[in-house]
Design a protein around this motif. Structure first.
Motif, mmCIF file in Angstrom:
data_model
loop_
_atom_site.group_PDB
_atom_site.id
_atom_site.type_symbol
_atom_site.label_atom_id
_atom_site.label_comp_id
_atom_site.label_asym_id
_atom_site.label_seq_id
_atom_site.Cartn_x
_atom_site.Cartn_y
_atom_site.Cartn_z
ATOM 1 N N TYR A 106 -14.398 4.149 -4.514
ATOM 2 C CA TYR A 106 -13.313 4.062 -3.367
ATOM 3 C C TYR A 106 -14.096 4.721 -2.201
ATOM 4 O O TYR A 106 -13.942 4.364 -0.891
ATOM 5 C CB TYR A 106 -12.155 4.312 -3.582
ATOM 6 C CG TYR A 106 -11.287 3.254 -4.387
ATOM 7 C CD1 TYR A 106 -11.211 2.047 -3.842
ATOM 8 C CD2 TYR A 106 -10.688 3.773 -5.489
ATOM 9 C CE1 TYR A 106 -10.545 1.054 -4.464
ATOM 10 C CE2 TYR A 106 -10.010 2.683 -6.430
ATOM 11 C CZ TYR A 106 -10.000 1.406 -5.883
ATOM 12 O OH TYR A 106 -9.336 0.722 -6.636
ATOM 13 N N PHE A 110 -14.558 3.266 1.505
ATOM 14 C CA PHE A 110 -14.022 3.772 2.918
ATOM 15 C C PHE A 110 -14.687 4.771 3.661
ATOM 16 O O PHE A 110 -14.252 5.218 4.582
ATOM 17 C CB PHE A 110 -12.417 4.217 2.563
ATOM 18 C CG PHE A 110 -11.588 3.131 2.112
ATOM 19 C CD1 PHE A 110 -10.810 2.409 3.044
ATOM 20 C CD2 PHE A 110 -11.311 2.849 0.847
ATOM 21 C CE1 PHE A 110 -10.158 1.368 2.909
ATOM 22 C CE2 PHE A 110 -10.347 2.214 0.466
ATOM 23 C CZ PHE A 110 -9.714 1.344 1.274
ATOM 24 N N SER A 111 -16.201 4.949 3.362
ATOM 25 C CA SER A 111 -17.043 5.717 3.991
ATOM 26 C C SER A 111 -16.693 7.150 4.400
ATOM 27 O O SER A 111 -16.575 7.766 5.287
ATOM 28 C CB SER A 111 -17.145 5.051 5.563
ATOM 29 O OG SER A 111 -17.633 3.749 5.617
ATOM 30 N N THR A 127 -9.024 9.910 8.207
ATOM 31 C CA THR A 127 -9.406 10.307 6.766
ATOM 32 C C THR A 127 -8.352 10.508 5.705
ATOM 33 O O THR A 127 -8.128 10.039 4.616
ATOM 34 C CB THR A 127 -10.441 11.450 7.020
ATOM 35 O OG1 THR A 127 -11.449 11.542 7.714
ATOM 36 C CG2 THR A 127 -10.999 11.901 5.390
ATOM 37 N N LYS A 130 -7.158 7.301 4.604
ATOM 38 C CA LYS A 130 -7.965 6.575 3.872
ATOM 39 C C LYS A 130 -7.622 7.154 2.244
ATOM 40 O O LYS A 130 -7.625 6.658 1.169
ATOM 41 C CB LYS A 130 -9.249 6.724 3.937
ATOM 42 C CG LYS A 130 -9.752 5.901 5.260
ATOM 43 C CD LYS A 130 -11.372 6.411 5.658
ATOM 44 C CE LYS A 130 -11.716 5.632 6.827
ATOM 45 N NZ LYS A 130 -13.073 5.734 7.446
ATOM 46 N N LEU A 153 -7.070 3.672 10.962
ATOM 47 C CA LEU A 153 -8.317 3.196 10.283
ATOM 48 C C LEU A 153 -9.191 2.678 11.313
ATOM 49 O O LEU A 153 -8.850 1.875 11.949
ATOM 50 C CB LEU A 153 -7.774 2.170 9.215
ATOM 51 C CG LEU A 153 -7.196 2.650 8.030
ATOM 52 C CD1 LEU A 153 -6.983 1.719 6.827
ATOM 53 C CD2 LEU A 153 -7.909 4.083 7.226
ATOM 54 N N SER A 157 -12.990 -0.288 7.609
ATOM 55 C CA SER A 157 -12.067 0.386 6.780
ATOM 56 C C SER A 157 -10.887 -0.607 6.753
ATOM 57 O O SER A 157 -10.425 -1.211 5.676
ATOM 58 C CB SER A 157 -11.584 1.739 6.995
ATOM 59 O OG SER A 157 -12.748 2.547 6.848
ATOM 60 N N GLN A 158 -10.444 -1.106 7.919
ATOM 61 C CA GLN A 158 -9.606 -2.214 7.922
ATOM 62 C C GLN A 158 -9.733 -3.413 7.010
ATOM 63 O O GLN A 158 -8.884 -4.059 6.488
ATOM 64 C CB GLN A 158 -8.971 -2.464 9.286
ATOM 65 C CG GLN A 158 -8.167 -1.738 9.914
ATOM 66 C CD GLN A 158 -7.857 -1.949 11.403
ATOM 67 O OE1 GLN A 158 -7.768 -3.271 11.822
ATOM 68 N NE2 GLN A 158 -7.663 -0.861 12.557
ATOM 69 N N GLU A 160 -12.076 -3.574 4.839
ATOM 70 C CA GLU A 160 -12.144 -3.369 3.429
ATOM 71 C C GLU A 160 -10.876 -3.331 2.722
ATOM 72 O O GLU A 160 -10.783 -3.969 1.684
ATOM 73 C CB GLU A 160 -13.067 -2.078 3.009
ATOM 74 C CG GLU A 160 -14.381 -2.024 3.386
ATOM 75 C CD GLU A 160 -15.231 -2.855 2.852
ATOM 76 O OE1 GLU A 160 -14.833 -3.422 1.529
ATOM 77 O OE2 GLU A 160 -16.301 -3.307 3.195
#
Length: 271
Positions: A106, A110-111, A127, A130, A153, A157-158, A160
């Motif tokens: 995960y 989400f980097s 962060t 996330k 986000l 990330s949105q 993902e």
């Protein structure tokens, strides 16, 4: 039915935040709760989750595992991201080896892999958001509740999160609040609108059929006169046309273009 709110009201600090709420949530639904700031969206999610209990009325809940993503992550948490996620996962009964693998996966999605050893109190809002999403997913809930989950986000990330929620829709129940239309359009089957603590609308979300954009090199403009299926045609230049077509009719249009000796340059999808 997994949650049933009957004539529920909630008073907080002497102020009625929810009034006469009647709401049934069934297994497998994906529900969007919309409304202006202060309308009662977050309070309704907390009632569904069991974080709040009603001042009046009754809430019936089936015994299901609930994952909850708050709008604002708690401040001052002294754990690092990894420590916090390991703790939450262990509370849910997961083994450390399994947890570390899921956390790593995960974090990549989400980097935030490079931030796993960073104390949460030093992290940005995005962060922390996330981390809030990941902790709920680690619990593998049957009912997933998300309060403004994409606020803060980045776009990647949105996207993902949308992918993950789409996969969840197969066998889980999702209820989320949102201002942005992206989650409503992509995920919701049902939409509930709140105003001044009351439900003013409860309806199915009408899904627009996906469309495809077909870019083609046209051998003979005259041959297009009898062409059917395209909703619109825009000419990029004298020989290149861009067609907009419903996804269900795109194969038929592609076949017709090929039969007319056209070259297909690009096919893309859009809503």
């Amino acid at each position: 039915m997994i949650v049933n709110l009957k004539s529920v009201s909630k008073v907080s600090n002497g102020y009625p935040v929810l009034q006469q709420i009647n709401l049934k949530i069934s297994k497998g639904e994906a529900i969007a709760i919309i409304g202006h700031n202060g309308s009662g969206k977050s309070s309704l999610l907390k009632l569904i989750a069991g974080i709040y209990e009603p001042t009046n009325g009754n809430v019936e809940r089936r015994r299901v595992k609930i994952g909850y993503v708050p709008e604002h992550f708690p401040e001052g948490v002294r754990f690092t991201i990894e420590e916090y996620l390991l703790l939450i996962g262990k509370i849910s009964g997961k083994q450390p080896s399994e947890l570390r693998k899921k956390i790593s996966d995960y974090a990549d999605i989400f980097s935030i892999s490079s931030y796993l050893q960073t104390p949460l109190r030093r992290c940005s809002k995005g962060t922390k958001q996330k981390v809030g999403i990941i902790q709920s997913l680690l619990q593998e809930p049957s009912l997933l509740l998300l309060d403004e989950p994409i606020t803060g986000l980045d776009q990647a990330s949105q996207q993902e999160l949308v992918k993950i929620l789409r996969s969840f829709k197969r066998d889980k129940t999702i209820v989320f609040s949102a201002h942005e239309s992206v989650l409503v359009d992509e995920i919701a089957d049902r939409m509930i609108e709140i105003e001044k603590g009351r439900i003013i609308a409860d309806c199915a979300v009408e899904k627009q059929e996906e469309k495809r954009i077909i870019k083609a090199l046209i051998a003979n403009k005259q041959s297009l006169k009898a062409l059917e299926g395209a909703e619109s045609v825009v000419w990029e230049d004298d020989k290149t046309a861009i067609f907009s077509v419903k996804a269900s009719q795109s194969d038929q249009l592609l076949q017709a273009l090929l039969q007319r000796h056209c070259s297909i340059l690009q096919v893309t999808e859009r809503r």
